[in-house]
Design a protein around this motif. Sequence first.
Motif, PDB file in Angstrom:
ATOM      1  N   TYR A 155       0.825  -1.210   0.000  1.00  0.00           N
ATOM      2  CA  TYR A 155       0.000   0.000   0.000  1.00  0.00           C
ATOM      3  C   TYR A 155       0.864   1.267   0.000  1.00  0.00           C
ATOM      4  CZ  TYR A 155      -4.207  -2.750   0.932  1.00  0.00           C
ATOM      5  OH  TYR A 155      -5.253  -3.636   0.843  1.00  0.00           O
ATOM      6  N   ASN A 156       2.171   1.083  -0.139  1.00  0.00           N
ATOM      7  CA  ASN A 156       3.117   2.202  -0.170  1.00  0.00           C
ATOM      8  C   ASN A 156       3.069   3.032   1.113  1.00  0.00           C
ATOM      9  OD1 ASN A 156       5.168   3.715  -1.415  1.00  0.00           O
ATOM     10  ND2 ASN A 156       3.713   5.205  -2.230  1.00  0.00           N
ATOM     11  N   ILE A 157       2.794   2.383   2.242  1.00  0.00           N
ATOM     12  CA  ILE A 157       2.712   3.085   3.522  1.00  0.00           C
ATOM     13  C   ILE A 157       4.107   3.459   4.010  1.00  0.00           C
ATOM     14  CG2 ILE A 157       2.145   2.784   5.974  1.00  0.00           C
ATOM     15  CD1 ILE A 157      -0.264   1.111   5.012  1.00  0.00           C
ATOM     16  N   TYR A 158       4.233   4.693   4.487  1.00  0.00           N
ATOM     17  CA  TYR A 158       5.527   5.208   4.934  1.00  0.00           C
ATOM     18  C   TYR A 158       5.550   5.526   6.428  1.00  0.00           C
ATOM     19  CZ  TYR A 158       9.732   8.137   5.015  1.00  0.00           C
ATOM     20  OH  TYR A 158      10.963   8.672   5.296  1.00  0.00           O
ATOM     21  N   ASP A 159       4.439   6.019   6.966  1.00  0.00           N
ATOM     22  CA  ASP A 159       4.396   6.357   8.390  1.00  0.00           C
ATOM     23  C   ASP A 159       3.007   6.070   8.945  1.00  0.00           C
ATOM     24  OD1 ASP A 159       5.449   7.213  10.804  1.00  0.00           O
ATOM     25  OD2 ASP A 159       4.993   9.331  10.462  1.00  0.00           O
ATOM     26  N   THR A 160       2.947   5.768  10.239  1.00  0.00           N
ATOM     27  CA  THR A 160       1.677   5.543  10.919  1.00  0.00           C
ATOM     28  C   THR A 160       1.639   6.374  12.198  1.00  0.00           C
ATOM     29  OG1 THR A 160       2.407   3.701  12.330  1.00  0.00           O
ATOM     30  CG2 THR A 160       1.698   3.160  10.094  1.00  0.00           C
ATOM     31  N   MET A 161       0.440   6.720  12.615  1.00  0.00           N
ATOM     32  CA  MET A 161       0.248   7.379  13.909  1.00  0.00           C
ATOM     33  C   MET A 161      -0.936   6.701  14.586  1.00  0.00           C
ATOM     34  SD  MET A 161       0.080  11.412  14.980  1.00  0.00           S
ATOM     35  CE  MET A 161      -1.295  11.891  13.927  1.00  0.00           C
ATOM     36  N   SER A 162      -0.696   6.180  15.788  1.00  0.00           N
ATOM     37  CA  SER A 162      -1.718   5.410  16.493  1.00  0.00           C
ATOM     38  C   SER A 162      -2.098   6.066  17.811  1.00  0.00           C
ATOM     39  CB  SER A 162      -1.215   3.985  16.776  1.00  0.00           C
ATOM     40  OG  SER A 162      -0.917   3.304  15.582  1.00  0.00           O
ATOM     41  N   MET A 163      -3.350   5.883  18.200  1.00  0.00           N
ATOM     42  CA  MET A 163      -3.826   6.319  19.507  1.00  0.00           C
ATOM     43  C   MET A 163      -4.787   5.270  20.043  1.00  0.00           C
ATOM     44  SD  MET A 163      -5.890   9.770  20.695  1.00  0.00           S
ATOM     45  CE  MET A 163      -7.490   9.266  20.026  1.00  0.00           C
ATOM     46  N   ASN A 164      -4.535   4.816  21.267  1.00  0.00           N
ATOM     47  CA  ASN A 164      -5.474   3.885  21.883  1.00  0.00           C
ATOM     48  C   ASN A 164      -6.630   4.660  22.500  1.00  0.00           C
ATOM     49  OD1 ASN A 164      -3.699   4.973  23.821  1.00  0.00           O
ATOM     50  ND2 ASN A 164      -4.245   3.389  25.288  1.00  0.00           N
ATOM     51  N   LEU A 165      -7.835   4.117  22.360  1.00  0.00           N
ATOM     52  CA  LEU A 165      -9.011   4.717  22.977  1.00  0.00           C
ATOM     53  C   LEU A 165      -9.217   4.056  24.330  1.00  0.00           C
ATOM     54  CD1 LEU A 165      -9.313   5.629  20.038  1.00  0.00           C
ATOM     55  CD2 LEU A 165     -11.769   5.207  20.224  1.00  0.00           C
ATOM     56  N   ALA A 166      -9.210   4.846  25.385  1.00  0.00           N
ATOM     57  CA  ALA A 166      -9.343   4.306  26.738  1.00  0.00           C
ATOM     58  C   ALA A 166     -10.233   5.217  27.569  1.00  0.00           C
ATOM     59  CB  ALA A 166      -7.969   4.168  27.391  1.00  0.00           C
ATOM     60  N   ARG A 188       4.639   7.547   1.336  1.00  0.00           N
ATOM     61  CA  ARG A 188       5.890   8.303   1.325  1.00  0.00           C
ATOM     62  C   ARG A 188       5.688   9.705   0.747  1.00  0.00           C
ATOM     63  NH1 ARG A 188      11.343   7.116   1.536  1.00  0.00           N
ATOM     64  NH2 ARG A 188      10.918   4.870   1.706  1.00  0.00           N
ATOM     65  N   ALA A 189       4.824   9.824  -0.249  1.00  0.00           N
ATOM     66  CA  ALA A 189       4.589  11.127  -0.884  1.00  0.00           C
ATOM     67  C   ALA A 189       4.037  12.147   0.108  1.00  0.00           C
ATOM     68  CB  ALA A 189       3.629  10.971  -2.063  1.00  0.00           C
ATOM     69  N   ASP A 190       3.308  11.675   1.118  1.00  0.00           N
ATOM     70  CA  ASP A 190       2.707  12.579   2.110  1.00  0.00           C
ATOM     71  C   ASP A 190       3.599  12.819   3.320  1.00  0.00           C
ATOM     72  OD1 ASP A 190       0.340  12.923   0.640  1.00  0.00           O
ATOM     73  OD2 ASP A 190      -0.411  11.000   1.351  1.00  0.00           O
ATOM     74  N   GLY A 191       4.673  12.041   3.450  1.00  0.00           N
ATOM     75  CA  GLY A 191       5.626  12.259   4.534  1.00  0.00           C
ATOM     76  C   GLY A 191       5.148  11.759   5.885  1.00  0.00           C
ATOM     77  N   VAL A 192       5.903  12.103   6.929  1.00  0.00           N
ATOM     78  CA  VAL A 192       5.593  11.640   8.280  1.00  0.00           C
ATOM     79  C   VAL A 192       4.569  12.566   8.941  1.00  0.00           C
ATOM     80  CG1 VAL A 192       7.869  10.606   8.564  1.00  0.00           C
ATOM     81  CG2 VAL A 192       7.488  12.961   9.302  1.00  0.00           C
ATOM     82  N   PHE A 193       3.940  12.067   9.988  1.00  0.00           N
ATOM     83  CA  PHE A 193       3.023  12.887  10.769  1.00  0.00           C
ATOM     84  C   PHE A 193       3.830  13.857  11.632  1.00  0.00           C
ATOM     85  CE2 PHE A 193       0.486   9.122   9.817  1.00  0.00           C
ATOM     86  CZ  PHE A 193      -0.709   9.699   9.404  1.00  0.00           C
ATOM     87  N   THR A 194       3.372  15.095  11.721  1.00  0.00           N
ATOM     88  CA  THR A 194       4.115  16.144  12.407  1.00  0.00           C
ATOM     89  C   THR A 194       3.752  16.227  13.887  1.00  0.00           C
ATOM     90  OG1 THR A 194       2.439  17.838  11.993  1.00  0.00           O
ATOM     91  CG2 THR A 194       4.101  17.467  10.264  1.00  0.00           C
TER      92      THR A 194
END
Length: 258
Positions: A127-138, A153-159
Amino acid sequence: MSALEEIPMEKNDFLLYNEIIYHIHTCQDMDDLKRSILAQVKLMIPYTYASLIVVEIDPETREIRHSDPFCLPDSFTALEEAWIDRDHQDESFWVSHAPESIVVRSSDLTGEARLESPIFQELYQQYNIYDTMSMNLAYDHQVMALLTLYRTRADGVFTDQEAFYLRALAGHVNYAYYTMAQREASKPPKTRTMEELVQDYELTRRETEILGLVFQDLNNEEILDRLHISRHTLLKHLQNLYRKCGVSSRWDLLKLRP
């Protein structure tokens, strides 16, 4: 005060933030809420793919079980189901253990080395995934779900700014999810026999066979071994089952179990 908490929110972003909160708190059912969370978050934090996965923890063994991936777009569901089958290999798996919401970016955990991990190589790369950002719901020290955003990759990392925005939404997302889960749990269950399911949804013989194995809690690998069919064929049958039964995930299929 953490670095994320020190980032100011622009006026327009604050107005959007309040609009997002309104939409999240006015959903009618759990599917509506899940869809709203993913759609509303995207207004502040652009992403390519996103998922919301249910998290359950055994009270005795503390073993974690992920299930019921809800994804945007829907076509991403197959990948998240594959991730669930091997979730312990993900370096961010520990996020699901946290009793309070935290935000984690894969680029922060292992840097560029993440691109060489089995999860990235065998699942995300297609899927050409370059970065992920996760949050657990608690809520009230109880983990309920895992929200993950994905970028190419074209969208870069999360800031840092985007991580702050996600953290700022956590309290409202957590409370809305918790109250909706309580409401859904209070509804009386509706069950049908296997014969009624086959008739109501006009299932083929093979679809019926696969649905029966899903009801036995077999994962994809076990079903492949049992039926001696290709992975592509199995995924095609599962997609047909989702479509005919009006569901979006394996967990929703299990809710139909007699």
